[in-house]
Write an enzyme that holds these catalytic residues in place. Sequence first.
Site: not given
Length: 129
Positions: A12-13
């Site tokens: 997600h990052s």
Amino acid sequence: MADKVGLVIISHSKKIGEGVCDLISQVISDVPIAIAAGTDDGEIGTSMELIGKAIEDVDQGKGVILLYDLGSAKMNAEMAIEFSERDQIKLANHVPLVEGAYIAAVEANMGYSLEKIMKSLTKLELEDM
């Protein structure tokens, strides 16, 4: 770098994806690895399109393993596999991202097959992930 299983790090990052690749690059430099982290506009999240492009970037004909961090990353990875025209793509389910990516990179570098690497990753599986 030819003839090795490719890896896609899905997070997600973007910073997490880059961090995992930085860790791996300390010991492995000859394995095709792509990061599919964050959304198309650089925000926190995942993107099926970025995952699909990463699969294409690392596939050398020996297969591709997708490793992910959280739930919706898995969903987007599954959709990317479904829409891909490639047949040797495996999702490392229930495998911690950092540990799984590291082991997969080491074994891919050793020339292990997609099936053999996936068998090793099953030893890392968590029940509640």
